[in-house]
Design a protein around this motif. Structure first.
Motif, mmCIF file in Angstrom:
data_model
loop_
_atom_site.group_PDB
_atom_site.id
_atom_site.type_symbol
_atom_site.label_atom_id
_atom_site.label_comp_id
_atom_site.label_asym_id
_atom_site.label_seq_id
_atom_site.Cartn_x
_atom_site.Cartn_y
_atom_site.Cartn_z
ATOM 1 N N ASP A 52 -25.426 -15.956 12.936
ATOM 2 C CA ASP A 52 -26.237 -15.016 14.273
ATOM 3 C C ASP A 52 -27.523 -16.017 14.449
ATOM 4 O OD1 ASP A 52 -23.835 -14.126 14.407
ATOM 5 O OD2 ASP A 52 -24.126 -12.538 13.883
ATOM 6 N N ALA A 53 -27.982 -16.476 13.884
ATOM 7 C CA ALA A 53 -29.968 -16.413 14.054
ATOM 8 C C ALA A 53 -29.663 -17.913 13.030
ATOM 9 C CB ALA A 53 -30.843 -15.632 14.368
ATOM 10 N N VAL A 54 -29.988 -18.410 13.348
ATOM 11 C CA VAL A 54 -30.872 -20.167 12.860
ATOM 12 C C VAL A 54 -32.801 -20.226 12.484
ATOM 13 C CG1 VAL A 54 -31.228 -22.460 12.589
ATOM 14 C CG2 VAL A 54 -28.871 -20.922 12.928
ATOM 15 N N ILE A 55 -33.132 -20.089 11.903
ATOM 16 C CA ILE A 55 -34.611 -20.595 11.688
ATOM 17 C C ILE A 55 -34.338 -22.189 11.899
ATOM 18 C CG2 ILE A 55 -36.340 -20.179 10.166
ATOM 19 C CD1 ILE A 55 -35.191 -17.519 9.444
ATOM 20 N N THR A 67 -43.162 -20.141 13.966
ATOM 21 C CA THR A 67 -41.482 -20.083 14.025
ATOM 22 C C THR A 67 -40.880 -20.099 14.992
ATOM 23 O OG1 THR A 67 -39.733 -19.741 12.348
ATOM 24 C CG2 THR A 67 -40.871 -18.029 13.648
ATOM 25 N N THR A 68 -39.536 -21.125 14.883
ATOM 26 C CA THR A 68 -39.008 -21.552 16.094
ATOM 27 C C THR A 68 -37.665 -20.857 15.405
ATOM 28 O OG1 THR A 68 -39.761 -22.696 16.836
ATOM 29 C CG2 THR A 68 -37.818 -22.207 17.614
ATOM 30 N N VAL A 69 -37.379 -20.028 16.656
ATOM 31 C CA VAL A 69 -35.556 -18.953 15.554
ATOM 32 C C VAL A 69 -34.564 -19.024 17.117
ATOM 33 C CG1 VAL A 69 -34.587 -17.258 15.240
ATOM 34 C CG2 VAL A 69 -36.614 -17.753 14.640
ATOM 35 N N ASN A 136 -32.165 -2.764 11.275
ATOM 36 C CA ASN A 136 -31.918 -3.026 10.580
ATOM 37 C C ASN A 136 -31.357 -3.905 9.241
ATOM 38 O OD1 ASN A 136 -33.725 -0.596 10.027
ATOM 39 N ND2 ASN A 136 -31.842 0.775 10.106
ATOM 40 N N GLU A 137 -30.250 -4.541 9.788
ATOM 41 C CA GLU A 137 -30.024 -6.169 9.378
ATOM 42 C C GLU A 137 -30.572 -7.366 9.235
ATOM 43 O OE1 GLU A 137 -25.509 -8.222 10.250
ATOM 44 O OE2 GLU A 137 -26.346 -7.006 11.850
ATOM 45 N N ARG A 138 -30.842 -8.025 8.633
ATOM 46 C CA ARG A 138 -31.404 -9.450 8.287
ATOM 47 C C ARG A 138 -30.551 -10.118 8.630
ATOM 48 N NH1 ARG A 138 -34.179 -10.959 2.717
ATOM 49 N NH2 ARG A 138 -31.749 -12.359 2.666
ATOM 50 N N LEU A 139 -30.399 -10.900 9.484
ATOM 51 C CA LEU A 139 -29.421 -12.054 9.979
ATOM 52 C C LEU A 139 -30.096 -13.612 9.619
ATOM 53 C CD1 LEU A 139 -29.420 -11.294 13.517
ATOM 54 C CD2 LEU A 139 -27.732 -10.650 11.679
ATOM 55 N N ALA A 140 -31.963 -13.885 9.373
ATOM 56 C CA ALA A 140 -31.861 -14.929 8.534
ATOM 57 C C ALA A 140 -33.215 -14.850 8.125
ATOM 58 C CB ALA A 140 -32.122 -16.331 9.758
ATOM 59 N N PHE A 141 -33.371 -15.653 6.771
ATOM 60 C CA PHE A 141 -34.700 -15.489 6.086
ATOM 61 C C PHE A 141 -35.152 -17.140 5.600
ATOM 62 C CE2 PHE A 141 -36.320 -15.595 1.688
ATOM 63 C CZ PHE A 141 -37.371 -14.879 1.846
#
Length: 392
Positions: A52-55, A67-69, A136-141
């Protein structure tokens, strides 16, 4: 007579061998498929959610992180969390609330750590981390480790990086070989440049240049393509990525936006009748002001003349004309000033003038009633003629 039976026996054994070989292959293949299907049911679903999200990019040093997301799905409650850790403790955490994002949208954020006193106390590396969250959901790290020393571009040297209200300047050169006695020329380098202009932490402008060959000295001037707000503080951020070796270094230049104009020295004309002064804008803050000319004689009264100039921005120019009135014969020291509406002097020029004949005061010419009547009559006759032609 026994030879055909032996051939038949060999054929049966070959068939049985091939059969068991194929059966064994299928068993091994199916055994590999079972974990694969399990991954599709479990782990693959988790990976799909993370998409759903890409760093796309992350950078950090002892001064800043960016950073670019890219978001692959529309989301409603998105935030970016930056953290900086040493081996001993959490040094800083900052959250950017993005709110709703669209599918395909790219967001770039820059954070200045501003914890100079803590750097250098720990000899080990630091770790910068970026979290992308939806609620609260983590999508990317992603995380990046670095030392407290700035990275060095071994083949290249940044000679100058500076920014002002008009532009940002970059000057780079190749480093000389370590052995000064060697006549070998420095190896050429290939770089990428990423320039950003920030107001606080908000990116107001960015541009990128890819695969730039540096064979000697590289110079580039990037002019801001929009107006800046007067007296506002801006930060120009430059990231230089060297292809070989693979190193990225960041540099910053801070400035306060202000009006700036210059007098074009070679386009000034001062004689016994008046002055012509050309001024050019050198800032993306609009200049709103006037030109002042001060005539100072060897003895006598100082004469001051002023004329309003056009509103100017970077690259635009205006020629202001001033006619003397009531200037006596004599020699004068001439000082030309360009001032803004607050009376600040932005530029000046000095020259001399000799007036051979005194310049009289200009007196307004009074129009006689006869002239006004004739003018009105001419307009009336012209209107009548034009009206008659239209009717024909």
């Amino acid at each position: 007579m026994s030879l055909p039976e032996r051939k038949s026996s060999f054929r049966q054994r070959g068939f049985i061998f091939h059969f068991f070989f194929i059966l064994l292959f299928l068993i091994i293949f199916c055994a590999d498929l079972i974990p694969a299907f399990a991954a599709v049911d479990g782990t693959a679903f988790e990976k799909e959610r993370q998409r759903d999200a890409v760093i796309m990019d992350i950078f950090s040093d002892n001064e800043l992180a960016d950073t670019t997301v890219r978001f692959e799905q529309p989301l409603e409650n998105v935030s970016l969390v930056f953290t900086l850790n040493s081996e001993k403790k959490l040094l800083k955490s900052e959250t950017f609330l993005l709110g709703s994002v669209k599918k395909g949208q790219e967001v770039t954020k820059v954070l200045f750590w501003e914890i100079e006193n803590d750097f250098g106390k720990d000899t080990d590396s630091y770790t910068a981390q970026v979290y992308v969250k939806n609620g609260n959901e983590r999508l990317a790290f992603r995380k990046l480790s670095f030392s407290d020393r700035n990275p060095i571009l071994s083949k290249l040297k940044l000679v100058d990086f500076s920014a002002d209200s008009e532009k940002a300047l970059v000057l780079m050169s190749l480093t000389s070989p370590a052995n000064l006695r060697s006549i070998q020329a420095p190896e050429p380098g290939v770089i990428d440049l990423d320039l950003k202009l920030l107001s606080g932490t908000e990116i107001v402008y960015s541009e990128k240049h890819k695969n730039i060959p540096v064979t000697g000295t590289y110079y580039n001037a990037s002019y801001w393509p929009f107006l800046l707000e007067k007296d506002k503080n801006y930060t120009a951020l430059l990231k230089v990525h060297s292809h070989s070796p693979d190193v990225t270094a960041a540099y910053r230049s801070d400035f306060r936006a202000e009006e700036k104009v210059e007098i074009v020295d070679w386009d000034i004309d001062v004689d016994e009748y008046g002055a012509s002064v050309t001024v050019v804008g050198r800032s993306q803050v609009p200049f709103d002001g006037f030109v002042r000319v001060v005539l100072t004689p060897e003895s006598g009264k100082v004469q001051i003349f002023e004329e309003t100039a056009d509103i100017l921005i970077s690259g635009k120019e205006d020629t202001v004309g001033i006619i003397w009135q009531g200037v006596p014969k004599g020699d004068y020291n001439v000082k030309i000033y360009v001032l803004n509406s607050e009376g600040e002097i932005l530029d000046s020029h000095e020259t001399v003038l000799r007036v051979f004949e005194p310049v009289a005061e200009a007196t307004p010419v009074e129009e006689s009633p006869a002239i006004c009547f004739l003018t009105f009559l001419e307009i009336f006759l012209c209107a009548g003629i034009l009206s008659g032609r239209k009717r024909k």
